[in-house]
Design an enzyme around this catalytic site. Structure first.
Site, PDB file in Angstrom:
ATOM      1  CG  ASN A 112      -1.931   1.103   1.257  1.00 23.98           C
ATOM      2  OD1 ASN A 112      -2.159   1.766   0.245  1.00 23.98           O
ATOM      3  ND2 ASN A 112      -2.571   1.309   2.396  1.00 23.98           N
ATOM      4  CG  HIS A 114       0.130   6.372   4.389  1.00 20.50           C
ATOM      5  ND1 HIS A 114      -1.216   6.667   4.457  1.00 20.50           N
ATOM      6  CD2 HIS A 114       0.709   6.996   5.443  1.00 20.50           C
ATOM      7  CE1 HIS A 114      -1.431   7.449   5.506  1.00 20.50           C
ATOM      8  NE2 HIS A 114      -0.291   7.657   6.113  1.00 20.50           N
ATOM      9  CB  ALA A 147      -4.241  -7.152  10.895  1.00 25.22           C
ATOM     10  N   GLY A 148      -3.083  -3.887  10.634  1.00 25.46           N
ATOM     11  CA  GLY A 148      -3.243  -2.555  11.207  1.00 25.46           C
ATOM     12  C   GLY A 148      -3.543  -1.501  10.145  1.00 25.46           C
TER      13      GLY A 148
END
Ligand code: GAR
Length: 205
Positions: A112, A114, A147-148
């Site tokens: 991802n 960011h 998962a965060g």
């Protein structure tokens, strides 16, 4: 064989466009190290999908609101992505958190981008948060999704100096210029070398 990449998007898709352009015939007349094989979205009618369609790339859209439960949306998203047999899934301005099913299927090959220097300013408003905090340097981060929220092990980062007269928009645009460079460079490296994760440390090769 080029690395098969599926990109998920929610907005203007300039990061997607950078990936498409960098793997095009002008850059690699004999074939690029990666290929964007599909583009998925969580909403219809966005410029990112139009970019994919102009490039002749398959698209799919799953809106959370079309499903009875978030888990059903996550399962549909997982199935659509899996159908394209990706080696790598890139969240490029995808404004949804993926769920457990998606993570179980693509964890370790899901990245991802960011618009902040992690671990600073996780979440949806990173350029605004950086400006409000008054930092002098911010930037962008490419990380392996866990998962965060924006917490995963870091693959690449690039710094951007905050100008005194920056608005959220001008700052985010300068971050995105660096972000596109960072993303393309990292995906090319992943395609050539692969990467491994040990604890919080990511190594190419
Ligand atoms: C990028 O800056 C990306 O980092 C950000 O949205 C922008 C998408 O631009 N993502 C997030 O803030 C996710 N938390 P693009 O649609 O032009 O590629």
């Amino acid at each position: 064989m080029p690395l098969r990449v599926v990109v998920l998007v929610s907005g203007s898709g300039t990061n997607l466009q950078a990936l498409l352009d960098a793997a095009g015939p002008a850059a690699y007349p004999d074939g690029a190290p990666y290929a964007v094989v599909a583009v998925g979205a969580d909403r219809p009618g966005i410029e990112a999908l139009a970019r994919a369609e102009r490039a002749g790339i398959s698209t799919f859209t799953h809106r959370v609101s079309d499903f009875a439960h978030r888990a059903a949306w996550d399962a549909a998203l997982t199935e659509s992505v899996a159908g394209f047999e990706p080696d790598l899934v890139v969240l490029a301005g995808f404004l949804k958190l993926v769920g457990d099913t998606f993570l179980a299927s693509f964890g370790g090959r899901l990245v991802n981008t960011h618009p902040a220097l992690s671990p600073a300013f996780p979440g949806m408003h990173a350029p605004a948060d950086a400006l409000a905090y008054g930092v002098k340097v911010t930037g962008c981060t490419l990380f392996v999704v866990d998962a965060g929220v924006d917490t995963g092990p870091i693959l690449a980062q690039a710094a951007v100096v905050v100008q005194e007269d920056d608005t959220v928009e001008t700052l985010h645009e300068r971050i995105k210029t660096e972000e596109r460079r960072m993303l393309v460079g990292a995906v090319e490296r992943i395609a050539r070398e692969g990467f491994s994760v040990e604890g919080r440390t990511v190594r190419f090769g």
